[in-house]
Design a protein around this motif. Structure first.
Motif, mmCIF file in Angstrom:
data_model
loop_
_atom_site.group_PDB
_atom_site.id
_atom_site.type_symbol
_atom_site.label_atom_id
_atom_site.label_comp_id
_atom_site.label_asym_id
_atom_site.label_seq_id
_atom_site.Cartn_x
_atom_site.Cartn_y
_atom_site.Cartn_z
ATOM 1 N N VAL A 137 0.817 -1.221 0.000
ATOM 2 C CA VAL A 137 0.000 0.000 0.000
ATOM 3 C C VAL A 137 0.852 1.273 0.000
ATOM 4 N N PRO A 138 1.850 1.416 0.889
ATOM 5 C CA PRO A 138 2.661 2.644 0.837
ATOM 6 C C PRO A 138 3.517 2.755 -0.412
ATOM 7 N N LEU A 139 3.791 1.622 -1.072
ATOM 8 C CA LEU A 139 4.644 1.627 -2.257
ATOM 9 C C LEU A 139 3.913 2.045 -3.531
ATOM 10 N N LEU A 140 2.590 1.887 -3.564
ATOM 11 C CA LEU A 140 1.841 2.055 -4.803
ATOM 12 C C LEU A 140 2.100 3.384 -5.521
ATOM 13 N N PRO A 141 2.092 4.536 -4.817
ATOM 14 C CA PRO A 141 2.318 5.790 -5.551
ATOM 15 C C PRO A 141 3.670 5.856 -6.243
ATOM 16 N N SER A 142 4.667 5.121 -5.709
ATOM 17 C CA SER A 142 6.016 5.178 -6.261
ATOM 18 C C SER A 142 6.318 4.064 -7.260
ATOM 19 N N MET A 143 5.469 3.027 -7.316
ATOM 20 C CA MET A 143 5.776 1.872 -8.153
ATOM 21 C C MET A 143 5.821 2.178 -9.648
ATOM 22 N N PRO A 144 5.010 3.098 -10.197
ATOM 23 C CA PRO A 144 5.191 3.407 -11.621
ATOM 24 C C PRO A 144 6.599 3.873 -11.956
ATOM 25 N N GLY A 145 7.199 4.694 -11.062
ATOM 26 C CA GLY A 145 8.565 5.138 -11.274
ATOM 27 C C GLY A 145 9.580 4.027 -11.093
ATOM 28 N N PHE A 146 9.308 3.109 -10.167
ATOM 29 C CA PHE A 146 10.229 2.003 -9.902
ATOM 30 C C PHE A 146 10.207 0.950 -11.013
ATOM 31 N N GLY A 149 2.529 -3.482 9.174
ATOM 32 C CA GLY A 149 3.078 -3.583 7.825
ATOM 33 C C GLY A 149 3.205 -2.254 7.122
ATOM 34 N N ILE A 150 2.243 -1.365 7.320
ATOM 35 C CA ILE A 150 2.271 -0.081 6.625
ATOM 36 C C ILE A 150 3.446 0.788 7.081
ATOM 37 N N PRO A 151 3.650 1.024 8.408
ATOM 38 C CA PRO A 151 4.835 1.812 8.782
ATOM 39 C C PRO A 151 6.150 1.110 8.474
ATOM 40 N N PHE A 152 6.163 -0.217 8.542
ATOM 41 C CA PHE A 152 7.360 -0.987 8.201
ATOM 42 C C PHE A 152 7.756 -0.717 6.752
ATOM 43 N N ALA A 153 6.793 -0.812 5.853
ATOM 44 C CA ALA A 153 7.070 -0.563 4.433
ATOM 45 C C ALA A 153 7.402 0.902 4.189
ATOM 46 N N ALA A 154 6.687 1.807 4.849
ATOM 47 C CA ALA A 154 6.915 3.236 4.638
ATOM 48 C C ALA A 154 8.321 3.639 5.060
ATOM 49 N N ALA A 155 8.805 3.086 6.172
ATOM 50 C CA ALA A 155 10.141 3.435 6.650
ATOM 51 C C ALA A 155 11.214 2.977 5.663
ATOM 52 N N ILE A 156 11.059 1.769 5.133
ATOM 53 C CA ILE A 156 12.052 1.262 4.180
ATOM 54 C C ILE A 156 12.025 2.077 2.889
ATOM 55 N N VAL A 157 10.826 2.401 2.404
ATOM 56 C CA VAL A 157 10.717 3.176 1.171
ATOM 57 C C VAL A 157 11.345 4.556 1.336
ATOM 58 N N GLN A 158 11.194 5.147 2.526
ATOM 59 C CA GLN A 158 11.696 6.495 2.743
ATOM 60 C C GLN A 158 13.211 6.535 2.901
ATOM 61 N N PHE A 159 13.799 5.458 3.433
ATOM 62 C CA PHE A 159 15.218 5.518 3.780
ATOM 63 C C PHE A 159 16.103 4.517 3.029
ATOM 64 N N ALA A 160 15.516 3.621 2.220
ATOM 65 C CA ALA A 160 16.335 2.596 1.556
ATOM 66 C C ALA A 160 15.685 2.180 0.241
ATOM 67 N N PHE A 199 11.496 -6.619 0.580
ATOM 68 C CA PHE A 199 11.173 -8.011 0.267
ATOM 69 C C PHE A 199 12.317 -8.963 0.623
ATOM 70 N N TRP A 200 13.547 -8.460 0.700
ATOM 71 C CA TRP A 200 14.612 -9.299 1.260
ATOM 72 C C TRP A 200 14.324 -9.603 2.735
#
Length: 455
Positions: free
Chosen positions: A20-29, A139-150, A156-157
């Motif tokens: 869910v937090p990744l969706l806005p950025s996935m087109p660019g990825f 799951g949402i803050p976990f994913a958001a933190a990784i997307v923001q900093f890594a 997924f690793w």
């Protein structure tokens, strides 16, 4: 066994929401369009909906440990593929594999019923059921933190490592089932149910993109109705059906399934609507202008509520009965959404509303499996819980479509923001679901009736 099953259930809940937090950025990825990217969520929901009742039935037939390990393996393989690629087709396929994890929860509940002493079953199943909300909120803050900093592949690793660890632990500590129904698997019923669910859920998830009155949406909805009718006739005539509709039509089973559908809708609204409200810019309508990570951290209140009130739910049920617990949960849901619906409230009140609504979700979610525990035979426990989890998924999917449609109809500033009424309407729809859950609780069996069934 319980810690392994609990971590596994949290893991599968994280898999459902981590994108869910990744969706806005996935087109660019990925270089894919928004429509293709939306299937990274849709494929997981579809496969989860299809595989949950099938895996539940197979678990009753051939062994719960075996099917649990298969589910963990598919989830882990999906995570590994996501970690290795940015190709949108492979990512959609991998997210579909992760959807098989939806079967972990009903199979885990059936294992606990089979192996634990009777006096520990209700509380353990209630706590296991609460992991769905815990995993979603974490799951949402976990994913958001990784997307923001890594790099997003790191997410997924990490989940691949978790999945491998959980699968190994389950292989070591979970015993094989003593109770198996055997018999022939209803392949025709599985294909029929899969086709009907796909025809139902695809237009629900894609309706806002295709258009709700488009020929594709109307045709697939009509096909879903026809397929469900044909599937129902086939199940009633089958001596070894995928889903025993005669058992499912009993009031003691039908009422918990209705509650699951409605609370699945209301629970997902607490996460989905609030996340969008918190991230929406106040300069272009209603919103608080928080970053992805800040908005996700506000959702941690739901995790705390689910963890705390899982135990409270079992205590209330032991003392006053499941009907009272369901009613109390519905009232908390109603209260939380009434707070949510107040426009222009301070941020702390938004977090409070998230907490209150999550309390209601926890009370209901933790009680539904206990109701089914006394309403179905041991040989059908995994299948019955599989249908219950399936209906939660359908409720969440319908919520996603309703929220998307409501927000799309109330955009402002050239589509850059949302009108205040959009969020008020969306929250009030969820409040309406809570009212129906409260009313449906009157049709739940009493403790005396459940005791007679168990005897």
């Amino acid at each position: 066994m319980f810690p392994v099953l609990a971590v596994g259930a949290v893991f599968q809940a994280i898999m459902q929401t981590v994108m869910v937090p990744l969706l806005p950025s996935m087109p660019g990825f990925t270089g894919a369009g928004p429509t293709a990217v939306s299937w990274l969520v849709t494929s997981t929901l579809l496969v989860g909906a299809v595989m949950t009742p099938i895996f539940g039935r197979l678990a009753d037939m051939v062994g719960k440990r075996r099917m649990l390990l298969i589910a963990f393996t598919l989830m882990t393989a999906g995570s590994l593929i996501c970690a290795l690629t940015s190709n949108i087709a492979l990512l959609i396929f991998a997210r579909g594999l992760q959807g098989a994890g939806a079967a972990v929860l009903p199979i885990g509940m059936a294992i606990l019923r089979e192996v634990l002493p009777r006096e520990k079953v209700d509380r353990s199943i209630a706590m296991l059921s609460s992991t769905l909300g815990i995993g979603t909120a974490v799951g949402i803050p976990f994913a958001a933190a990784i997307v923001q900093f890594a790099d997003w592949h790191l997410l997924f690793w990490v989940t691949t490592a978790i999945g491998a660890g959980v699968a190994t632990a389950a292989w070591i500590v979970i015993p094989e089932s003593r109770t198996r129904t055997g018999g022939r698997f209803d392949g025709v019923g599985a294909v029929g149910l899969s086709a009907a669910l796909i025809c139902l859920l695809v237009p629900i998830t894609q309706g806002s993109t295709w258009g709700w009155t488009s020929p594709a949406v109307l045709t697939t909805f009509a096909a879903a109705v026809v397929l469900f009718l044909l599937w129902g006739v086939q199940q009633l005539r089958n001596r070894n059906p995928l889903v025993d509709l005669r058992v499912s039509s009993r009031p003691s089973v039908l009422a918990p399934h209705l509650c699951a559908l409605l609370v699945g809708f209301a629970f997902y609204g607490n996460t989905l609507i609030t996340t969008q409200l918190l991230q929406a810019s106040a300069e272009h309508g209603a919103g608080y202008g928080l970053t992805i990570l800040q908005a996700a951290l506000c959702q941690l209140a739901a995790s705390f509520a689910m963890m705390i009130f899982a135990i409270v739910a079992s205590r209330i049920t032991e003392r006053f009965g499941a009907k009272i617990t369901i009613m109390a949960g519905a009232l908390f849901l109603l209260g939380g959404y009434c707070i949510h619906a107040v426009p222009g409230k301070p941020l702390w009140l938004v977090v409070a509303a998230v907490f209150v609504a999550a309390v209601g979700t926890s009370l209901v979610y933790c009680t539904l499996p206990v109701l089914l525990l006394g309403a179905v035979p041991l040989s059908q426990n995994a299948a019955a819980n599989g249908v219950n989890v399936l209906l939660r998924t359908v409720g969440s999917t319908v919520c996603s479509a309703v929220v998307a449609s409501v927000l799309a109809a109330h955009t402002v500033a050239g589509g850059l923001g949302f009108d205040t009424s959009a969020f008020v309407i969306a929250y009030l729809v969820c409040a309406g679901c809570a009212v129906v859950v409260f009313a449906s609780a009157f049709f739940l069996p009493s403790r005396r009736a459940l005791a007679l069934v168990a005897d």
